[in-house]
Design an enzyme around this catalytic site. Sequence first.
Site, short mmCIF file in Angstrom:
data_model
loop_
_atom_site.label_atom_id
_atom_site.label_comp_id
_atom_site.label_asym_id
_atom_site.label_seq_id
_atom_site.Cartn_x
_atom_site.Cartn_y
_atom_site.Cartn_z
N LYS A 11 1.02 -1.34 -0.16
CA LYS A 11 0.29 0.23 0.00
C LYS A 11 0.88 1.04 -0.18
O LYS A 11 1.76 1.06 0.07
CB LYS A 11 -0.50 -0.06 0.96
CG LYS A 11 -0.28 0.41 2.15
CD LYS A 11 0.65 1.32 3.13
CE LYS A 11 0.77 1.31 4.55
NZ LYS A 11 1.40 2.64 5.23
N PRO A 95 9.95 -4.35 -0.22
CA PRO A 95 10.95 -3.85 0.93
C PRO A 95 10.34 -4.28 2.63
O PRO A 95 9.07 -3.82 2.58
CB PRO A 95 11.56 -2.80 0.63
CG PRO A 95 10.81 -1.93 -0.16
CD PRO A 95 10.13 -3.11 -0.84
N ALA A 98 9.72 -0.27 5.24
CA ALA A 98 9.68 0.76 4.07
C ALA A 98 8.54 2.03 3.78
O ALA A 98 8.48 2.53 3.26
CB ALA A 98 10.03 -0.04 2.58
N GLY A 99 7.36 1.83 5.11
CA GLY A 99 6.30 2.48 4.20
C GLY A 99 4.74 2.28 3.94
O GLY A 99 4.28 2.64 3.50
N ASP A 137 -1.86 -2.37 9.61
CA ASP A 137 -2.51 -1.81 9.07
C ASP A 137 -3.15 -3.14 7.59
O ASP A 137 -3.27 -3.34 6.89
CB ASP A 137 -1.38 -1.28 7.91
CG ASP A 137 -0.61 0.15 7.79
OD1 ASP A 137 -1.64 0.89 8.38
OD2 ASP A 137 0.41 0.92 7.46
O1 C5P Z 1 -0.51 -1.50 15.27
P1 C5P Z 1 1.06 -2.13 14.61
O2 C5P Z 1 1.59 -3.55 15.65
O3 C5P Z 1 1.41 -2.29 13.16
O4 C5P Z 1 2.06 -0.94 14.88
C1 C5P Z 1 3.16 -1.00 15.59
C2 C5P Z 1 3.68 0.81 16.42
O5 C5P Z 1 3.32 1.82 15.77
C3 C5P Z 1 2.65 0.09 17.57
O6 C5P Z 1 3.59 -0.22 18.77
C4 C5P Z 1 3.07 1.93 17.73
O7 C5P Z 1 4.00 2.14 18.14
C5 C5P Z 1 2.60 2.96 16.50
N1 C5P Z 1 1.61 2.85 15.74
C6 C5P Z 1 0.40 3.79 16.68
N2 C5P Z 1 -1.00 4.33 16.10
C7 C5P Z 1 -1.35 3.33 14.94
C8 C5P Z 1 -0.86 2.52 14.24
C9 C5P Z 1 0.83 2.22 15.03
O8 C5P Z 1 0.72 4.41 17.63
N3 C5P Z 1 -2.84 4.18 14.63
#
Ligand code: C5P
Length: 292
Positions: A11, A95, A98-99, A137
Site C-alpha cells: 500500500k 521491501p 519501508a512504509g 494496517d
Molecule cells: O499496529 P502495529 O503493530 O502495526 O503498530 C506498530 C507500532 O506503531 C505500534 O506499537 C505503535 O507504536 C505505532 N502505532 C501507533 N498508532 C497507530 C498505529 C501504529 O502509535 N495508529
Amino acid sequence: MKTLTLEAPAKINLTLDILGRRADGYHDMRMVMQAVSLGDTVTVAETTGGFSLLAEGISLPAGKVTLEQLAAEAFFRRLDRLMPGLEVRLAKRVPAYAGLGGGSADVAAVLRCLRALYAPDLPRQALEEIGLEVGSDVPFCVRGGTCLAEGRGEILTDLPPLPDCAIVLCKPDFGLPTPELFARVDGADLGSRPDTAAMEAALARGDLAAVAACLGNVFERMLTEDEGAEIRSIKEALLRHGALGAAMSGSGPTVFGLFDDRQKAVRAEEALEGRYRQTYLAAPVKILENME
Ligand code: C5P
C-alpha cells in the site's frame, strides 16, 4: 491437501494525518490508503502438523512466533476450530521497514487464503477484525482498493478508485522504525496538515492531477535533517521526470510519485534505480474482494 496462492499487494498513503495520541498508546489516524501492484506472493498449504513459514529472500527470526502464525491462530480461534498443520511460503518483493505495509500485506493474504480454504462464508468484516489483532494496517490490506482509514487504521470507508496511473516507488537505504517515528510525533508541532477532504473530492472527480496536488504525509515533518534532505531529493527527481506529485508513504522512507504517462514513469524508474536499488514501477490495485 488444501493449498492456495494469492498476491499480497503493498500500500501507499496518498495522505497521512495524525489526529492525536490515544490512551492505549496508539495514535488516531486519518489516511487515504491505496493498494499497489508491487506485492509479495503468499501460498498457504495444509500440512500434517505444526506451523512453518518459509520465505525466499528474507531470513526469518529463529524461534519467534511470526505475525503470520498469530494471524492463523486468531483465525481458527474465531472459527472455534482446531488449527490444522500449516505451511506459509512467501515470495518477497516488497521491501521491509519501508512504509509500504509489506508485512501487513503478507498477513492479510494469509487470512484471505485461510478464508477461501476453510470458511468461504466468513464476512470480510470479520477477516478485517481478525487482522486488526495482528497489526493496524492489516484490515486495509485485507480489503485493498482505495480507502479512508481512521482510528488506528481499521475504520475503513471505501473511496472512488485512484484513476489509472503509473506509480514509481523508491526506497532510500536507511530504515525508519514505525514506533520511533510515532514517538517523534508526540509533543511535536505537525504544522500544516494534508487536506483529506480535498483528496476525497479529487478522487470523487477522478482527477489525477488534483489527487497529485493533495498528496501529503505529516511524518515527513518528523524527519532529521539528513533523512529529510534525502526524501526531498527523491521527490525532486520524480517531479523532474514528470511526476504530477510525490510524497513519502506511511512511516517511510519509501517515496512515490504519480505519473499520467507510463513512458515518463519508466524513465524516472531507470534514472532512480542507478542510485537506489529498491526502485519499482507499479499501478493502482482495485478492491480485493473477488481476487481469490
Ligand atoms: O499496529 P502495529 O503493530 O502495526 O503498530 C506498530 C507500532 O506503531 C505500534 O506499537 C505503535 O507504536 C505505532 N502505532 C501507533 N498508532 C497507530 C498505529 C501504529 O502509535 N495508529
